[in-house]
Design an enzyme around this catalytic site. Structure first.
Site, short mmCIF file in Angstrom:
data_model
loop_
_atom_site.label_atom_id
_atom_site.label_comp_id
_atom_site.label_asym_id
_atom_site.label_seq_id
_atom_site.Cartn_x
_atom_site.Cartn_y
_atom_site.Cartn_z
N GLU A 128 -6.30 -4.81 -10.85
CA GLU A 128 -4.37 -3.80 -10.49
C GLU A 128 -3.48 -4.50 -9.80
OE1 GLU A 128 -4.61 0.05 -9.65
OE2 GLU A 128 -6.34 0.44 -11.77
N GLU A 261 -12.46 0.08 -15.55
CA GLU A 261 -12.21 1.35 -14.63
C GLU A 261 -11.77 2.03 -15.41
OE1 GLU A 261 -9.63 1.92 -11.75
OE2 GLU A 261 -10.37 -0.18 -10.27
#
Length: 458
Positions: A128, A261
């Site tokens: 991320e 995720e």
């Protein structure tokens, strides 16, 4: 056994866990691997600033992760630190884990009790990086990725590490476009392989409301049931649109879209640390898992991996523990059920579904399916009934096949049914005897709010 809970390990073995990602999440870009090796009593302690603000004692490090993966018999996915790490730190970690010769890091591994190197199947350069991993723009991260991945060395040519670049969050299509433009090269133009990456990650969480008010994991009504299911269908749009961008650069699907995720995210359970993200798990979550796994199956040409975000006690976990107690969640039973598709061949399938729901904005199909053929030739149908009130009669045709036998199981119950430490078996996978067949046709009634697996011998 060697520090791992046997009850958890045995449960995960039955689920046929194929790959485990670690340390993953925002923590990955604060994690410094040398703090997690050597005698546990002398390991450096740190503050987990992302989750709970509590002390992380680093008692679970590289050796412990590899031990767990070996006990599970699964592949390893290691997430490197770009946000607060260095090229040298990442390079030395790869050397520590995978080099079999004489070197400073290999010798350090041996000094810590591991003679032979491990296999690292997947290595992600950051996590991320558009957010908690550094708040970077895609052009900046693309250059960093090319630099860092250069030093993820392939010490064992027979066990190549697949390198993964940080991809987008949900509908950030510019991120995907930029990463492919900057980091992908056509086959033959780069001496080591066809490009700099083997996979691009994608993150998306199903949240009923918004980040400030996510909703309860258990105290929800029919409206919130359909709202949550509708929002999880956004996953298909994201996969299709990101795949379309990837197809322009990589029409042969050599780069995998790794949805590493995903899952539901609700408000934490009352009385628990908000940073620990502990939530219960109901039949609604079983249907969320069903929908997502069906979507991943149907897009398996591009989606090469999909990791539900957490394994134990966090978000849509498959297992919850309390002291020496352990329960398997509805999501666990769906994952165990869907292991029938592993190593199978996707079969074309469709269902004549109707739209259901209480609001036009949150309509969903009443049924959702995926189908595969196993190596043993048996056909596996997985089907979810997304209605929280209605059962449906289903007639299915397996075109051109004569059915010899059928076995079926089902996971179901009231929409908020869940397992607790006092009642651990409220939800489980049960034998379903209601399937009849003749010729190439199946007939059955699928209960409301349920997930079904039908194994067909032809």
């Amino acid at each position: 056994v060697n520090g791992m809970r046997t009850d958890v390990v045995e449960a995960l073995k039955k689920m046929r866990l194929p790959v485990l990602r670690w340390p993953g999440g925002c923590f990955a870009d604060e994690y410094h691997w040398k703090d997690g090796i050597g005698p546990k009593e002398s390991r450096k302690k740190m503050i987990n600033t992302n989750w709970g603000g509590v002390t992380e004692d680093n008692s679970f490090g590289t050796h412990e992760f590899m031990e767990l993966a070996e006990q599970l018999g699964c592949k390893t996915y290691v997430n490197g630190n770009v946000g607060s790490g260095t090229v040298r730190e990442m390079s030395e970690w790869v050397e520590y884990m995978t080099f079999d010769g004489v070197s400073p890091m290999a010798d350090l591994r041996r000094a810590n009790g591991r003679e032979k190197p491990w296999t690292v199947d997947y290595f992600a350069v950051g996590n991320e990086t558009w957010g908690c991993g550094g708040n970077m723009v895609p052009e900046y991260y693309a250059n960093l990725y090319k630099q860092y991945q250069t030093f993820v060395k392939q010490y064992n040519k027979d066990k190549k590490i697949k390198k993964l670049a940080v991809g987008p969050t949900d509908r950030d299509y510019n991120w995907t476009e930029t990463l492919l433009k900057e980091c992908f090269r056509q086959q033959g133009s780069y001496p080591q392989n066809f490009g700099y990456m083997d996979g691009l990650t994608l993150h998306y969480y199903t949240i009923p409301y918004d980040w400030d008010h996510k909703g309860s994991a258990t105290g929800f009504n029919d409206k919130e049931w359909y709202m949550t299911l509708a929002k999880t269908f956004d996953m298909e749009e994201f996969i299709e649109k990101h795949s379309a961008i990837m197809d322009r650069y990589d029409p042969d699907c050599r780069i995998g879209l790794m949805v590493d995720e995903w899952g539901t995210w609700y408000d934490v359970e009352e009385g628990t640390n908000p940073g620990f993200l502990y939530q219960q798990n109901t039949i609604r979550d079983a249907l969320i898992a069903c929908i997502n796994l069906n979507i991943f199956n149907k897009h398996c040409k591009r989606v090469k991996m999909a990791n539900i975000a957490q394994l134990v006690n966090v978000l849509q976990a498959v297992i919850l523990t309390e002291g020496d107690k352990m329960i398997k969640t509805p999501t666990y039973y769906v994952f165990k059920m869907y292991s029938c598709h592993q190593d199978g061949e996707l079969l074309e399938s469709s269902v004549n579904a109707e739209k259901i729901g209480l609001e036009d904005e949150y309509k969903v199909p009443n049924l959702h399916e995926s189908v595969s053929r196993g190596k043993d030739g048996k056909i596996h149908i997985t089907l979810g009934n997304l209605s929280c009130t209605e059962a449906y009669d289903v007639q299915s045709t397996l075109m051109g096949n004569s059915i010899k036998s059928v076995k079926a199981t089902v996971i179901g119950g009231k929409m908020d049914a869940h397992n607790t430490f006092d009642e651990p078996d409220v939800v489980s996978e049960k034998v379903f005897d209601g399937v009849s067949f003749e010729g190439d046709k199946l007939s059955f009634k699928i209960p409301a709010s349920s997930v079904m697996h039908i194994k067909v011998e032809i």
